[in-house]
Design a protein around this motif. Structure first.
Motif, short mmCIF file in Angstrom:
data_model
loop_
_atom_site.label_atom_id
_atom_site.label_comp_id
_atom_site.label_asym_id
_atom_site.label_seq_id
_atom_site.Cartn_x
_atom_site.Cartn_y
_atom_site.Cartn_z
N GLU A 1 0.91 -1.11 -0.13
CA GLU A 1 0.10 0.23 0.11
C GLU A 1 0.82 1.32 -0.21
OE1 GLU A 1 -3.18 -0.23 -0.61
OE2 GLU A 1 -3.18 -2.35 -0.62
N PRO A 2 0.71 2.23 -0.70
CA PRO A 2 1.60 3.37 -1.09
C PRO A 2 1.64 4.20 0.28
CG PRO A 2 -0.82 3.64 -2.10
CD PRO A 2 -0.72 2.26 -1.51
N TYR B 1 6.86 3.26 -4.44
CA TYR B 1 5.74 3.89 -4.95
C TYR B 1 5.33 3.76 -6.42
CZ TYR B 1 2.40 7.51 -5.48
OH TYR B 1 1.23 8.31 -5.81
N ILE B 2 6.43 3.96 -7.04
CA ILE B 2 6.35 3.64 -8.50
C ILE B 2 5.89 2.38 -9.04
CG2 ILE B 2 7.70 3.91 -10.89
CD1 ILE B 2 9.35 5.86 -9.19
N CYS B 3 6.41 1.43 -8.35
CA CYS B 3 5.95 -0.11 -8.45
C CYS B 3 4.43 -0.15 -8.44
CB CYS B 3 6.82 -1.13 -7.56
SG CYS B 3 8.32 -1.30 -8.12
N GLN B 4 3.86 0.41 -7.07
CA GLN B 4 2.49 0.23 -6.68
C GLN B 4 1.55 0.96 -7.80
OE1 GLN B 4 0.12 2.53 -5.39
NE2 GLN B 4 -1.12 1.20 -4.91
N TYR B 5 1.93 2.26 -7.96
CA TYR B 5 1.21 3.26 -9.18
C TYR B 5 1.23 2.57 -10.30
CZ TYR B 5 -0.04 7.47 -11.74
OH TYR B 5 -0.56 8.29 -12.40
N THR B 6 2.28 1.70 -10.85
CA THR B 6 2.34 1.20 -12.10
C THR B 6 1.19 0.32 -12.36
OG1 THR B 6 4.76 1.89 -12.36
CG2 THR B 6 3.74 0.21 -13.90
N LYS B 7 1.32 -0.49 -11.09
CA LYS B 7 0.44 -1.84 -11.09
C LYS B 7 -0.84 -1.37 -11.00
CE LYS B 7 -0.33 -6.05 -8.47
NZ LYS B 7 0.16 -7.03 -7.20
N LYS B 8 -1.30 -0.46 -10.16
CA LYS B 8 -2.69 -0.21 -9.86
C LYS B 8 -3.39 0.84 -10.71
CE LYS B 8 -3.30 -2.80 -6.02
NZ LYS B 8 -4.03 -3.64 -6.06
N GLN B 9 -2.49 1.88 -11.06
CA GLN B 9 -3.24 2.97 -11.87
C GLN B 9 -2.79 2.82 -13.46
OE1 GLN B 9 -5.09 5.38 -10.39
NE2 GLN B 9 -4.46 4.54 -8.42
#
Length: 243
Positions: free
Chosen positions: A134-135, A149-157
């Protein structure tokens, strides 16, 4: 002298240097390359997030991203500002530009992110990885937190594949330690890595081309066209061919 005058003086010396003139000769310009409509990368929508190397700071603003567009027909979004860092909340930094310029409303096939050399040179802390996905649990003032954060954003957004690429850097071993940390994070997030830093072929090619690099970090147009672009073409095709 004012800061502006100092900067202009530096630019003049840079443009007059032998490395700059040889490496950015007209023969390496975008206008001289040949478009390949049969490229396996043709039409791929790729976001490129980075700093001076992604931008092309010592190659007249032309980098491997621009050659991939001109030669391979890549549909690229190039979000790159020299001197910026992964870590931190600056409006010009990686994280702010990721959200502002690489919008999830436009479908991407891939996001390519530069593992910048700027963070360590500007005193950013390396940080530690988190067990969370979670970010809100990442320390964005650290390099590791920003990467997560970049990993999470790329995956979710963005809902697309993610690649980090390392840079050529012949300085101290601090960047090597950052590269090691990137490989550890890969085990958690399963992104791809294009590792120029430790690739013997790339380093050998650079060593025999005296026009390829402006300094120990930044390529010229010759370096981008003759070394970086073929390397990225090969690695990106391999990524897209994986299921």
């Amino acid at each position: 002298m004012t800061q502006g005058e100092i900067f202009q003086s530096y630019l003049s010396k840079m443009a007059a240097s032998t490395a700059y003139q040889l490496g950015n000769a007209r023969e390496f310009s975008l206008e001289r390359v040949t478009y390949r409509p049969d490229s396996k990368l043709n039409g791929k929508k790729i976001g490129f997030l980075g700093s001076s190397i992604t931008y092309g700071a010592f190659s007249k603003g032309v980098s491997f991203v621009d050659y991939l567009q001109a030669i391979d027909g890549v549909s690229a979004v190039k979000s790159a500002i020299s001197g910026t860092t992964l870590a931190g909340k600056s409006q010009s930094g990686y994280l702010a530009r990721l959200k502002a310029e690489i919008a999830p409303q436009k479908p991407y096939d891939l996001l390519v992110c530069q593992l910048s050399t700027n963070d360590l040179r500007q005193g950013k802390q390396l940080g530690q990885s988190s067990s969370s996905f979670e970010p809100g649990n990442y320390d964005l003032e650290t390099v590791v937190g920003a990467i997560e954060y970049i990993c999470q954003y790329t995956k979710k957004q963005l809902n697309c594949r993610l690649v980090f690429y390392t840079c050529l850097f012949a300085g101290d071993d601090s960047y090597g330690k950052l590269v090691e940390q990137l490989f550890k994070l890969q085990q958690k997030w399963h992104f791809f890595i294009i590792d120029l830093y430790r690739d013997s072929g790339v380093n050998a090619s650079i060593s025999v081309r005296h026009d390829a690099m402006f300094d120990q970090i930044h390529p010229t147009q010759a370096g981008y066209l003759k070394v970086w672009t073929p390397f990225f073409e090969q690695k990106l095709v391999e990524i897209f061919e994986r299921q």
